[in-house]
Design an enzyme around this catalytic site. Structure first.
Site, mmCIF file in Angstrom:
data_model
loop_
_atom_site.group_PDB
_atom_site.id
_atom_site.type_symbol
_atom_site.label_atom_id
_atom_site.label_comp_id
_atom_site.label_asym_id
_atom_site.label_seq_id
_atom_site.Cartn_x
_atom_site.Cartn_y
_atom_site.Cartn_z
ATOM 1 C CE LYS A 176 -3.615 2.438 2.459
ATOM 2 N NZ LYS A 176 -4.635 2.366 3.515
ATOM 3 C CE LYS A 227 -6.003 1.922 -0.652
ATOM 4 N NZ LYS A 227 -6.536 1.928 0.692
#
Ligand code: PBG
Length: 328
Positions: A198, A251
């Site tokens: 992330k 992400k």
């Protein structure tokens, strides 16, 4: 005049039927996870930073999830807006058994038993500092103390009936700790979808607007990854896999297709990719202005993420896509 050219790739593109036969990547609603925002009360509220998205009250959340599920979307992931008066430095509301998320999980599972309910495990909506972790007086993020709270949050979601918990906080060691906490209460069937890579991304801006969850000070760069790094993502993937993650997530998705691809070739685990709020907003706003064809751009962005190696995609377009897919 014919050129002497025995090899002509265009032969494999000569008709729609041939193109169907040679297509390498597929995309259907079964690949999609629908992120949904929720709030207290009995009204829905349009989200100004994300046109087309709402913060749902629990009753209408159940309806919206049911409609998406009926169209073939297997899973939803929940993001609550917590009232300011419940936000504390210790984020205690995140493991309140009567809190918004546990109530929503129960309502969703009661109405739609076959729907996969995924929850976000991180402190930012609950924490008066707006960070995913607990913040010390000097501004540092307290890794190990945060992990303890995340375990309580994951347990709270599991007790309410969540199928998958998804830690999005990027603290070190949280996957192993959450696995141990879940197993300790015999939740051996609850899966962990780990936000593995992330990145500290500006593409989360509209989401933080939706939840009023932007950090009050500082940024998230001491826990979320540097967009310049790829090898580090492989290191995170190895750790999450060895700690017992069931699914690894990358992400954002669109600007990080190379990361999806590299992790794909390093693990046998399923990979999820999150097409985040900023990616959504770019397509929405350019389409609203008439500059892009929304449906076509959405399809192309999602097939690109699948082609890079994602098994499943979290996308705010999930229900729209499923509707169009059904109509085809
Ligand atoms: C919070 C969280 C964020 C997103 C999902 N979970 C925001 C952040 O890390 O600041 C972003 C999703 C999106 O932008 O669509 N732990």
């Amino acid at each position: 005049m014919l050129i002497d050219m025995p090899i002509r790739p265009r032969r494999n593109r000569k008709s729609a039927a041939i193109r169907d036969l040679v297509r390498e990547t597929d995309l259907n609603p079964g690949h999609l996870i629908y992120p949904l925002f929720l709030q207290e009360g009995n009204r829905n509220e349009a989200i100004s930073s994300m046109p087309g998205c709402q913060r749902w009250c629990v009753d209408d959340l159940v309806k919206e999830a049911g409609e998406a599920h009926a169209l073939g979307v297997p899973a939803v992931v929940l993001f609550p807006r917590i009232p300011d008066e419940l936000k504390t430095p210790g984020a205690e509301e995140c493991y309140n058994a009567d809190g918004l998320v546990p109530r929503a999980i129960k309502a969703l599972k009661a109405a739609h038993p076959s729907l996969v309910v995924i929850t976000d495990v991180a402190l930012d909506p609950y924490n008066s500092d707006g960070h995913d972790g607990l913040v010390a007086a000097d501004g540092r993020i307290l890794n190990d103390k945060t992990v303890d709270v995340l375990c309580q949050q994951a347990l709270c979601h599991a007790r309410a009936g969540a199928d998958i918990v998804a830690p999005s906080d990027m603290m070190d060691g949280r996957v192993a700790a959450i696995r141990e906490a879940l197993d300790g209460e015999s939740f051996t069937d609850v899966s962990i979808m780990s936000y593995t890579a992330k990145y500290a991304s500006a593409f989360y801006g509209p989401f933080r607007g939706a939840l009023d969850s932007a950090p009050k000070s500082g940024d998230k760069k001491t826990y979320q990854m540097d967009p310049a790094n790829a090898r580090e993502a492989l290191r995170e993937a190895e750790l999450d896999e060895s700690e017992g993650a069931d699914i690894l997530m990358v992400k954002p998705a669109g600007p990080y297709l190379d990361i999806i691809h590299q992790i794909r070739s390093h693990t046998t685990l399923p990979i999820a990719a999150y097409q985040v709020s900023g990616e959504y907003l770019m397509i929405k706003s350019a389409s609203a202005a008439g500059w892009l064809d929304e449906a076509k751009v959405v399809d192309e962005s999602l097939i690109g993420i699948r082609r890079a190696g994602a098994d499943m995609i979290l996308t705010y377009f999930a229900k729209d896509f499923a509707k169009r897919y059904r109509a085809k």
